[in-house]
Structures are given as structure tokens and as C-alpha cells.
Design an enzyme around this catalytic site. Structure first.
Site, PDB file in Angstrom:
ATOM      1  N   GLY A  39       0.826  -1.482   0.221  1.00  0.00           N
ATOM      2  CA  GLY A  39      -0.327   0.105   0.150  1.00  0.00           C
ATOM      3  C   GLY A  39       0.976   1.250  -0.126  1.00  0.00           C
ATOM      4  CB  SER A  42      -1.654   7.105  -1.823  1.00  0.00           C
ATOM      5  OG  SER A  42      -2.618   5.715  -1.943  1.00  0.00           O
ATOM      6  N   GLY A  43      -0.757   7.547   0.563  1.00  0.00           N
ATOM      7  CA  GLY A  43      -1.447   8.143   2.172  1.00  0.00           C
ATOM      8  C   GLY A  43       0.199   7.462   3.059  1.00  0.00           C
ATOM      9  NE  ARG A  64      -6.197  -2.845  -4.574  1.00  0.00           N
ATOM     10  CZ  ARG A  64      -7.099  -2.266  -4.593  1.00  0.00           C
ATOM     11  NH1 ARG A  64      -8.479  -3.140  -4.964  1.00  0.00           N
ATOM     12  NH2 ARG A  64      -7.330  -1.077  -4.259  1.00  0.00           N
ATOM     13  CE  LYS A  68      -3.971   6.566  -7.444  1.00  0.00           C
ATOM     14  NZ  LYS A  68      -5.130   5.747  -6.045  1.00  0.00           N
ATOM     15  CG  ASP A  93      -5.103  -7.479  -4.596  1.00  0.00           C
ATOM     16  OD1 ASP A  93      -5.234  -7.407  -3.891  1.00  0.00           O
ATOM     17  OD2 ASP A  93      -6.620  -7.194  -5.284  1.00  0.00           O
ATOM     18  CB  SER A 172      -4.040  -1.902  13.634  1.00  0.00           C
ATOM     19  OG  SER A 172      -5.734  -1.783  13.270  1.00  0.00           O
ATOM     20  CE1 TYR A 186      -9.974   0.892   7.648  1.00  0.00           C
ATOM     21  CE2 TYR A 186     -10.579   1.409   9.804  1.00  0.00           C
ATOM     22  CZ  TYR A 186      -9.931   1.096   8.359  1.00  0.00           C
ATOM     23  OH  TYR A 186      -9.127   1.787   8.984  1.00  0.00           O
ATOM     24  CE  LYS A 190      -7.127  -1.034   8.926  1.00  0.00           C
ATOM     25  NZ  LYS A 190      -5.903  -1.001   8.287  1.00  0.00           N
TER      26      LYS A 190
END
Length: 288
Positions: A39, A42-43, A64, A68, A93, A172, A186, A190
Site C-alpha cells: 500500500g 499513497s497515504g 495495485r 501511481k 494485489d 491498524s 472496517y 483492524k
């Protein structure tokens, strides 16, 4: 008698402070280390990769979206501290096919060496009232947020054990510490990461491998912006009472705690207090 009891308590606390450096893990040295971030396009994941790269690490980014990834690679490379550093991008993925995840991580290790630190940051969110969320959303979130961390960790753990060193980070959420209105799909995913982390830490500690569970608060990321579009009114009212953190700030805290081998990683005084209140049977890493 009270004076004697107080003196005993003070002596005990001082003894703990003296002994703690002997039982604490040695900090992981990032210069030249191979850090894998899922992941990572980004972020928080991207910011963690940047923070590690600034400290001299070699980075493998997994996500994925290939476009990006390539864009993020260019951003990260601006922070190089020497001309030997490499940023490797892999489009896959992590939640669908374990064998594929295992193969790409094997390729990454062949190019950049064994994984010293794995940061499981791949995740997604869907908000809404329980009866309004489609059943397939529960399945998808469990696959991405939970199995998307299980698969990469499973793929690197054997090599870490052989080398008797390593760090594994599970990102998490504060919604993984307590259930929140509108997060029925969600929050459980977590919470599951914490259960995995607690059990895994017991298995790998004898091999000098340390697990960190990060509980970031609301963080200014593209994912958070997308999530906010579908929040129920009640959830929005709750969110308005809390501040939104910057991804760079969260990333610095997570990297610092992972290097030190801390089990819990929280941001800010409210996050620290929440970690204490919900510590349960988490491994003890400090007197508090």
C-alpha cells in the site's frame, strides 16, 4: 510502614529502569536495510517509504496501481542520501493470491537482499450502517485489510527466522482499538490485525523478530477523503470532535516505534491514552 512501602515501590521502579535496556531489542539500523511497504503508492504507506528512504534504506513498494507506483517512486527518489539507494516497484494485489505475493517478494529479495522490515499498510475502508452495507463489502475488507497483511508476512517470516532478525509492522487504526458507529465492516478487520500481531509476536520473539501494531487516528490521506464521502451523519458528528493528523507525522511515529521494536505505536496524547486503556494482554514494552 507506609514509608517502607513507598521506598520499596521506588526501588522496584528504579530496578525496572535499570534492567529495561538489557531486555529491550537493539534498534534496527535503516541505512542499507531493505524495507518493503505494501500500500506504498499513497497515504501513510508512501510517507513511511519516504521516511525510511531518508534514513538510507532500500525500498520495495507494493501496490495495485502501476502508474501511481511509478509516480511515487519518482517522489521518493528525491530524498536519497546516497547514490546506491534503490526504489523497486511491484504491482500486485496482496489480498488475492498468496503464491503470487510470495513470488514477487522472492524477486524483491533477490534484487535488494533479505527483507529487514515489512510494513503492511495496504487497506481500504467502507462506512455505513450495518444493514446498509452490502455483504460482499465485508468479505472484500477482510480480504484486503487482514489477508492483505497475512500473505506478505507469511512470505517473509521464514527468511527473517533464518537470519534471526526483522521487523513486521501492521498498520491498524484507532477503529481497531474500539468499535465506532458506521465502521461495522472496517473495525473488525483492524481488530483482527491486533490478534494476529499478539499471537505472532509470541512465536517470533525468540528469533529476534519484533512486531509493531500501529493505531493511527484520522489521517489526511486520499483514502480518508474517499471514506468521508460515505460516512453516516452520526459518524461525521463524532469525527468533527477529533483533529485530523498529517500522514508525514504518523509515518515518523510508526517508523520510530518499529525501529525500536515497540509493540504498540500510537500518535498524540489521546492515542497514547487509548493504547493504555485498551492494552489488554499486549506485550509489555514500557513501565507505563
Amino acid at each position: 510502614m507506609l514509608l517502607l512501602a513507598a521506598a520499596f515501590i521506588v526501588a522496584f521502579v528504579l530496578l525496572l529502569y535499570m534492567v529495561s535496556p538489557l531486555i529491550s531489542p537493539k534498534p534496527l539500523k535503516l541505512p542499507g536495510a531493505h524495507v518493503v511497504v505494501t500500500g506504498g503508492s499513497s497515504g501513510i504507506g508512501k510517507c513511511i517509504a519516504i521516511e525510511c528512504y531518508k534514513q538510507g534504506a532500500f525500498i520495495t513498494l507494493i501496490a495495485r496501481d502501476e502508474n501511481k507506483l511509478l509516480q511515487t517512486k519518482k517522489e521518493i527518489e528525491k530524498y536519497s542520501v546516497n547514490d546506491k539507494q534503490v526504489v523497486l516497484c511491484i504491482s500486485v494485489d496482496v489480498s488475492k493470491d498468496y503464491e503470487q505475493v510470495e513470488n514477487v517478494l522472492k524477486q524483491a529479495q533477490e534484487k535488494l537482499g533479505p527483507v529487514d522490515m515489512l510494513v503492511n499498510c495496504a487497506g481500504t475502508s467502507v462506512t455505513g450502517k450495518f444493514e446498509d452495507i452490502e455483504v460482499n463489502c465485508f468479505e472484500r475488507l477482510m480480504a484486503v485489510n487482514y489477508l492483505g497483511s497475512v500473505y506478505p508476512s507469511r512470505a517473509v517470516i521464514a527468511t527473517m527466522k533464518e537470519r534471526r532478525m526483522g521487523r513486521i509492522v501492521f498498520v491498524s487504526s484507532q477503529a481497531g482499538q474500539l468499535g465506532l458507529f458506521g465502521y461495522t465492516a472496517y473495525s473488525p478487520t483492524k481488530f483482527a490485525l491486533r490478534g494476529l500481531a499478539e499471537a505472532l509476536q509470541m512465536e517470533v520473539k525468540p528469533y529476534n523478530i519484533y512486531v509493531t501494531v500501529a493505531y493511527p487516528p484520522d489521517t489526511d490521506t486520499p483514502g480518508f477523503a474517499e471514506e468521508s464521502k460515505t460516512k453516516p451523519l452520526e459518524t461525521k458528528l463524532i469525527s468533527e470532535t477529533s483533529s485530523v493528523c498529517q500522514a508525514e507525522q504518523v509515518a515518523r511515529v510508526i517508523v520510530k516505534d518499529a525501529i525500536q521494536g515497540n509493540f504498540n505505536s500510537s500518535v498524540g496524547s489521546d492515542g497514547y491514552m487509548l493504547s493504555i486503556l485498551t492494552s489488554g494482554m499486549s506485550p509489555v514494552t514500557s513501565i507505563t
